[in-house]
Design a protein around this motif. Sequence first.
Motif, PDB file in Angstrom:
ATOM      1  N   ARG A  41     -63.351  27.586   6.840  1.00 49.58           N
ATOM      2  CA  ARG A  41     -64.809  27.433   6.812  1.00 49.58           C
ATOM      3  C   ARG A  41     -65.192  25.973   6.637  1.00 49.58           C
ATOM      4  N   VAL A  93     -58.968  34.546  15.561  1.00 50.67           N
ATOM      5  CA  VAL A  93     -58.371  33.941  14.365  1.00 50.67           C
ATOM      6  C   VAL A  93     -59.210  32.725  14.033  1.00 50.67           C
ATOM      7  N   GLU A  94     -59.833  32.763  12.859  1.00 46.70           N
ATOM      8  CA  GLU A  94     -60.831  31.751  12.554  1.00 46.70           C
ATOM      9  C   GLU A  94     -60.241  30.515  11.895  1.00 46.70           C
ATOM     10  N   GLY A 113     -58.378  27.709   0.319  1.00 46.68           N
ATOM     11  CA  GLY A 113     -57.222  28.223   1.060  1.00 46.68           C
ATOM     12  C   GLY A 113     -57.581  29.109   2.228  1.00 46.68           C
ATOM     13  N   GLY A 114     -58.863  29.162   2.582  1.00 47.91           N
ATOM     14  CA  GLY A 114     -59.270  30.076   3.647  1.00 47.91           C
ATOM     15  C   GLY A 114     -58.814  29.597   5.006  1.00 47.91           C
ATOM     16  N   GLY A 115     -58.969  30.470   5.977  1.00 42.12           N
ATOM     17  CA  GLY A 115     -58.559  30.131   7.344  1.00 42.12           C
ATOM     18  C   GLY A 115     -57.088  30.381   7.521  1.00 42.12           C
ATOM     19  N   GLU A 116     -56.773  31.133   8.550  1.00 41.49           N
ATOM     20  CA  GLU A 116     -55.372  31.494   8.752  1.00 41.49           C
ATOM     21  C   GLU A 116     -54.841  30.879  10.038  1.00 41.49           C
ATOM     22  N   SER A 145     -70.148  27.471   7.550  1.00 43.44           N
ATOM     23  CA  SER A 145     -70.293  28.826   7.013  1.00 43.44           C
ATOM     24  C   SER A 145     -70.123  28.859   5.504  1.00 43.44           C
ATOM     25  N   ARG A 177     -71.726  31.710   0.805  1.00 42.28           N
ATOM     26  CA  ARG A 177     -70.922  31.992   1.995  1.00 42.28           C
ATOM     27  C   ARG A 177     -71.809  32.607   3.054  1.00 42.28           C
ATOM     28  N   MET A 178     -71.530  32.318   4.309  1.00 41.52           N
ATOM     29  CA  MET A 178     -72.342  32.849   5.390  1.00 41.52           C
ATOM     30  C   MET A 178     -71.518  33.805   6.238  1.00 41.52           C
ATOM     31  N   PHE A 179     -72.234  34.723   6.872  1.00 37.28           N
ATOM     32  CA  PHE A 179     -71.608  35.516   7.927  1.00 37.28           C
ATOM     33  C   PHE A 179     -72.597  35.616   9.069  1.00 37.28           C
ATOM     34  N   LEU A 230     -61.015  30.907  -3.248  1.00 37.27           N
ATOM     35  CA  LEU A 230     -59.908  31.026  -2.293  1.00 37.27           C
ATOM     36  C   LEU A 230     -60.387  30.681  -0.891  1.00 37.27           C
ATOM     37  N   ASP A 231     -61.603  31.119  -0.587  1.00 37.84           N
ATOM     38  CA  ASP A 231     -62.172  30.813   0.722  1.00 37.84           C
ATOM     39  C   ASP A 231     -62.427  29.311   0.857  1.00 37.84           C
ATOM     40  N   ASP A 284     -72.841  24.449  12.429  1.00 38.10           N
ATOM     41  CA  ASP A 284     -71.738  25.393  12.608  1.00 38.10           C
ATOM     42  C   ASP A 284     -70.897  25.474  11.329  1.00 38.10           C
TER      43      ASP A 284
END
Lengths: 333, 316
Positions: free
Chosen positions: A28, A24-25, A165-168, A85, A104-106, A161-162, A83
């Motif tokens: 960003r 669970v990340e 509101g990103g990250g859960e 993203s 955005r990075m992955f 949204l990222d 670190d």
Amino acid sequence: MLRTIKPKNARSKRALQAREPKEVEDPRTCIFVRGTHTGEVLNGVMKDLMALKRPHAVSFSKKNTVRPFEDASSLEFWANKNDASMFVVGQTTKKRPDGLTFARMFDGRILDMLELGVTAYTPMSAFKTQKATPGNRPLVHFASELFDANPRLAQVKSMLLDLFGGGEASDALCLSGIEHVVSVTLGPAPHTPSTTTTIPGQPEPLPTVHLRVFTVQLLASGIRTPRVELVPHGPSLDFAIRRHTDADPEMLKHAMKRPKLAKKDVESGLGKKRKNFEVDEMGDLRGKIHMGKQDLGKLQTRKMKGLRPALDEMDVDEDGEEGPIAKRRKDDA
Amino acid sequence: MDVSAIVSAQQSKYKSTVVEKDIPLEIDVGLLTVTDPNPPDEDAYKANLEEYLTSTARDGVQSLVAALFALPTKSSPDGPLALLPKPTTALPRSKPLPKPKPPTKWEKFAAAKGIQHKVRDRKVFDEEKQEWVNRWGKDGKNRELEEQWLTEVPANAPADFDPAKESRDKRKERVAKNDKQRDQNLARAQGTSLSEKKKEIERASAMARVSTASMGKFDKKLEGESKIRGQKRKFDSNEMSTKTENQRALSIIAKLDGSKKRRTDRDGAPAEESVVNVRKAIRHASKGKGGVALGHKVGGGKPSGARASFGKKGKR
């Protein structure tokens, strides 16, 4: 490529562990980079966006010769080093004034990029209202029928949204802690003669993106659900959609993978249905044991000499309940 | 005194908290996100942009707040906490999913035996000092024997017996063993054992050493370079039991005598290994006449190729 570091002490080991992939990340971390030329507008925009994004924001306040659409190697290097993203790169040129590039990075590589041009900007400081606490999670509101219809606008929605509101990471929300909302509304689709028959090769005109931030006021309404009123919080931004790069489908497929098990499933037995186990409200694991029917006739009570079957009785009553005992007695003797 | 807040609160008491839209809003409570899929009202948009944006946002937030307040809550010192469900909107991850750690040899064994993991305390109680001391590390209990001022020496100990050194060596050995096991676990996780890897490297270096014009004869010798060892010839001893001698002789005779095995050898693959029994197939196809006849039939005349391939077998 950064060299791989073998931790030499516990502190650096912990620091490296914090960077390892998580199921669970966290939200960003976003780096705000200034390009070779950033005007007053972009400086203000980036400052305000950073204020909203804090504490998951890093500021690169010096000028950097970075052109994300031509060469993204610098972004990848910074992403590994910090670190982070996500990137917001500000760059203003004669051809593309006041451009903000969202990247955005992955896995340390660029996933997708989107350039939005700032067409109107009112800074946060222009609204003389109380500001949201830094780090408070905003509500996010999108309004348009076009978000699902157009892949570009879907990217706008996903990217913003990222960002906000990103990250859960949180599974609980303090209801009295709702402070502000980021609202993204699209203007009506521009009417051009070619709306019915789009000319191939020419990009279809995209609507303006209005980004507003409001303070949420929860007022008493007589019922449990409060009445919501919005007060401008700032900044208020209008964007024109410009360049983009789409995500590589293979990379996107990896990025969209979800962990197989939810936490709750792990609690109750690693996804498999475990019979007769349950986790109660206190979080304790409880088991249920099913027993066979108890035969009270076989219950061992206190042994007394007087209750022992007599020897002559045993010989007669071989197949009775006391048979085994009787046999043992015989063997002993 | 500012009463505007009170007045507005009083007024809003009568305002509705219900939002009515043509298309219901999509709410993702897990991400605190609401999406309004209704097309914009162009007149309102053109007339007063800010007012239009505020009212749209208010409607959206109102329905999101209604959804949030309808969630199950748990109490906390800071007020009620709404328990958020998992987000439904999929956003790309920033890092790939963590890979499961491969189990160590011990973990595999423990799982097979059903041994539960037990957390070992970092401190142990020292009966003499009557306090808790570290199991290892600073003033560790594991160095107790080497640091005590008086040690019992076994009766048969040599003259230069050093009890401190003895116990230190033992401790170092344990550490080295643990390191070795850890390395082996790492190697196992990568898929190759250490000895395999070592063999592979040795083989590669041996090949490189003889891959010069002089086959390594006039090459400069490096320091610490070992001699290349080839396969050593092994001879059976001349004296053996009559039983084994008998068996050996019989096996040689079996090779000479049995035409069955030789024939299968000529067919290419041994009979057990090949999927098709070629002899049988030819016999079946030629209806017992043999390969030569079949070759004539297929070729029409006398094709030399067919003759070469089937001729020998047909003669049987």
